[in-house]
Design an enzyme around this catalytic site. Structure first.
Site, PDB file in Angstrom:
ATOM      1  N   ASN A  89      45.172  -8.414  -8.556  1.00 26.66           N
ATOM      2  CA  ASN A  89      44.889  -8.291  -9.128  1.00 26.66           C
ATOM      3  C   ASN A  89      43.705  -8.572 -10.343  1.00 26.66           C
ATOM      4  O   ASN A  89      43.164  -8.342 -11.310  1.00 26.66           O
ATOM      5  CB  ASN A  89      42.710  -9.535  -9.066  1.00 26.66           C
ATOM      6  CG  ASN A  89      42.625 -10.634  -9.014  1.00 26.66           C
ATOM      7  OD1 ASN A  89      43.632 -10.810 -10.424  1.00 26.66           O
ATOM      8  ND2 ASN A  89      42.074 -11.481  -8.542  1.00 26.66           N
ATOM      9  N   ARG A  92      47.875  -9.971  -6.321  1.00 18.67           N
ATOM     10  CA  ARG A  92      47.582 -12.212  -6.125  1.00 18.67           C
ATOM     11  C   ARG A  92      48.288 -12.638  -7.317  1.00 18.67           C
ATOM     12  O   ARG A  92      47.942 -12.349  -8.988  1.00 18.67           O
ATOM     13  CB  ARG A  92      46.341 -12.542  -6.900  1.00 18.67           C
ATOM     14  CG  ARG A  92      45.663 -13.781  -6.948  1.00 18.67           C
ATOM     15  CD  ARG A  92      44.103 -13.753  -7.445  1.00 18.67           C
ATOM     16  NE  ARG A  92      43.697 -14.347  -7.424  1.00 18.67           N
ATOM     17  CZ  ARG A  92      43.274 -15.015  -8.857  1.00 18.67           C
ATOM     18  NH1 ARG A  92      42.139 -14.857  -9.685  1.00 18.67           N
ATOM     19  NH2 ARG A  92      42.453 -16.438  -8.736  1.00 18.67           N
ATOM     20  N   HIS A  96      42.627 -21.693  -5.973  1.00 19.72           N
ATOM     21  CA  HIS A  96      41.465 -21.431  -4.991  1.00 19.72           C
ATOM     22  C   HIS A  96      41.654 -20.961  -3.449  1.00 19.72           C
ATOM     23  O   HIS A  96      40.794 -21.303  -2.365  1.00 19.72           O
ATOM     24  CB  HIS A  96      39.952 -22.165  -4.822  1.00 19.72           C
ATOM     25  CG  HIS A  96      39.224 -21.417  -5.632  1.00 19.72           C
ATOM     26  ND1 HIS A  96      38.785 -22.205  -6.368  1.00 19.72           N
ATOM     27  CD2 HIS A  96      39.013 -20.893  -7.078  1.00 19.72           C
ATOM     28  CE1 HIS A  96      37.761 -21.708  -7.964  1.00 19.72           C
ATOM     29  NE2 HIS A  96      38.150 -20.428  -8.227  1.00 19.72           N
ATOM     30  N   ARG A 118      33.756 -25.344 -17.670  1.00 18.00           N
ATOM     31  CA  ARG A 118      34.681 -26.170 -17.556  1.00 18.00           C
ATOM     32  C   ARG A 118      34.183 -27.506 -17.134  1.00 18.00           C
ATOM     33  O   ARG A 118      32.880 -27.416 -16.400  1.00 18.00           O
ATOM     34  CB  ARG A 118      35.553 -25.846 -16.702  1.00 18.00           C
ATOM     35  CG  ARG A 118      36.483 -24.583 -16.594  1.00 18.00           C
ATOM     36  CD  ARG A 118      37.698 -24.578 -15.553  1.00 18.00           C
ATOM     37  NE  ARG A 118      37.889 -22.585 -15.577  1.00 18.00           N
ATOM     38  CZ  ARG A 118      37.894 -22.184 -14.198  1.00 18.00           C
ATOM     39  NH1 ARG A 118      38.360 -22.850 -13.026  1.00 18.00           N
ATOM     40  NH2 ARG A 118      38.482 -21.092 -14.482  1.00 18.00           N
ATOM     41  N   GLU A 135      39.382 -13.450  -0.684  1.00 16.26           N
ATOM     42  CA  GLU A 135      40.228 -13.321  -0.947  1.00 16.26           C
ATOM     43  C   GLU A 135      40.872 -11.926  -1.071  1.00 16.26           C
ATOM     44  O   GLU A 135      42.174 -12.098  -0.794  1.00 16.26           O
ATOM     45  CB  GLU A 135      39.700 -13.867  -2.425  1.00 16.26           C
ATOM     46  CG  GLU A 135      39.668 -15.400  -2.764  1.00 16.26           C
ATOM     47  CD  GLU A 135      39.601 -15.525  -3.934  1.00 16.26           C
ATOM     48  OE1 GLU A 135      38.349 -15.236  -4.531  1.00 16.26           O
ATOM     49  OE2 GLU A 135      40.265 -16.294  -4.524  1.00 16.26           O
TER      50      GLU A 135
END
Ligand code: ADP
Length: 416
Positions: A7, A100, A190, A251, A397
């Site tokens: 990743n 990823r 996601h 965010r 993940e």
């Protein structure tokens, strides 16, 4: 089969070597601040995590470094080579690599075995994810150069799981030609996490993956909700970018888009500065004025009764409830709500507030079970017999990327 999961962020590399048969993690690590004096952590399965600081120029350098940790060194192994904490005898024991990749645009409705054509298509998606895809690509190129093209590699896209959303769910009510010309639409992110949660929930419930209707909540630094019908994503809260939807660490999530022009004029900010404000200075951090970290906000609230900490948590919780309501309407009811991510897994107080007063919907939290879920474990936190089950499932993940990599490699090539 050993699957190396990579990743790559703009200045970071996270890696994990997974035995895909037993789904055990053989080793994992992180290299941060690539491009300068990098901070590295390497953790073999049996052994302590080790930390190093050393100059690493680019992703190729980071992947080279990673291989020196992973491969058992012979005579003279020193601390630099992982102090003998390698987990494989040679690079040849990396049988496949799962990368990823954040954005697959509309080109990739499924994960893909990497070849020159796939690399070109990922390049085409670059303008959709200018911060992420270039780093993902540089990781792919470096891994191919170092491990050789003989090692099969798979691109696992954050967006792919959401490619099953119907048009009315992914389109914005903007002029349609913007979708045609610039592919302006909701993509969702996601996806690997939501897919994992749906699979794990189904496995636990002893049902086929395509037989579950769920709302999955990934609540970490980034947060998103997903409505899943028969194992497939039909709606999700993140949009064209990961900015939309829930309140997150920094965010803002959903706001009136007119605010962008208004704030820019009032504060004299450029578009780039506005983007920084919405992505990096808002959310829990912006409202509380303290931190983006939910655990610290809960501590501040409990220990000092900090009003703005409470306000930030309230905004966060309201938005999650808003999406639960919307997705129950979307799905016509759900079998379960799944909590995950650092907050969803570890903050029983947030789960309590999210579920508070929703008994009339069939959402009934059991306080004792809610308090009893140990960090990193799965558990049910709803009252026995409640209409909607409430589950806590840690996201994984990396393990999901390893699973998807194996699944893609097991597919027979399409007949020409
Ligand atoms: P990322 O999205 O970067 O992977 P995580 O999934 O690790 O992030 O989630 C980070 C968030 O989880 C932070 O807001 C952190 O405060 C929160 N968190 C982690 N542990 C706890 C805890 N015990 N109680 C409350 N919040 C927690």
């Amino acid at each position: 089969m050993n699957v190396l999961v990579l990743n790559c962020g703009s200045s970071s590399l996270k890696f994990q070597l997974v035995d895909s048969v037993t789904e055990t993690r053989l080793a994992r690590g992180v290299v941060e601040r690539i491009g300068g004096q990098a901070l590295c952590t390497y953790e073999p399965r049996h052994g302590e995590a080790r930390k190093y600081a050393e100059p690493i120029r680019d992703h190729a350098g980071a992947i080279q470094r990673m291989m020196r940790w992973l491969v058992r060194a012979g005579v003279g192994a020193d601390d630099l080579t992982g102090g003998g904490a390698g987990v494989i005898d040679s690079p040849g024991e990396v049988h496949a690599v799962g990368h990823r990749v954040v954005h697959g645009g509309e080109s990739f409705r499924a994960h893909a075995r990497i070849d020159a054509g796939v690399i070109r298509e990922i390049e085409d998606c670059m303008d959709l994810a200018p911060l992420h895809n270039p780093a993902n690509l540089s990781g792919i190129r470096a891994a191919r150069a170092l491990l050789g093209e003989g090692v099969p590699m798979v691109a696992v896209f954050d967006t792919a799981f959401h490619s099953t959303m119907p048009e009315a769910s992914y389109l914005y009510a903007l002029p349609y030609q913007l979708y045609r010309r610039h592919r302006i639409r909701r993509y969702g992110f996601h996806g690997t996490s939501h897919a994992w949660l749906a699979q794990r929930y189904a496995e636990r419930a002893g049902k086929p993956g395509d037989a579950v209707d769920l709302i999955t909540l990934h609540l970490g630094n980034g947060c998103s909700a997903c409505a899943i019908r028969q194992g497939r994503s039909v709606a999700t809260s993140m949009g064209f970018t990961p900015l939309e939807g829930l309140v997150m660490g920094t965010r803002c999530g959903d706001v009136d888009p007119s605010l962008v022009e208004h704030i820019a004029l009032k504060e004299g900010l450029s578009l780039r500065e506005m983007s920084t404000l919405l992505n990096k200075q808002s959310g829990l951090f912006g409202v509380s004025g303290l931190t983006n970290d939910m655990r610290e906000l809960l501590d501040e609230e409990r220990e000092h009764g900090d009003r703005r900490a409470t306000l930030a948590i309230d905004l966060f919780v309201r938005r999650v409830r808003h999406y639960i309501g919307a997705y129950l309407a979307e799905l016509g009811g759900a079998e379960a709500i799944v909590f995950s991510g650092g907050i969803g897994e570890n903050a029983p107080e947030v789960r309590r507030r999210v579920c508070d007063g929703l008994g009339w919907l069939g959402i009934d939290l059991d306080p004792a079970k809610n308090a009893a879920v140990a960090p990193g474990t799965e558990g049910e936190v709803g009252m026995d017999g409640a209409r909607i089950r409430l589950a806590v499932i840690p996201t994984d993940e990396e393990r999901m990327i390893a699973r998807e990599t194996v699944a893609v490699l097991a597919q027979r090539p399409a007949q020409g």
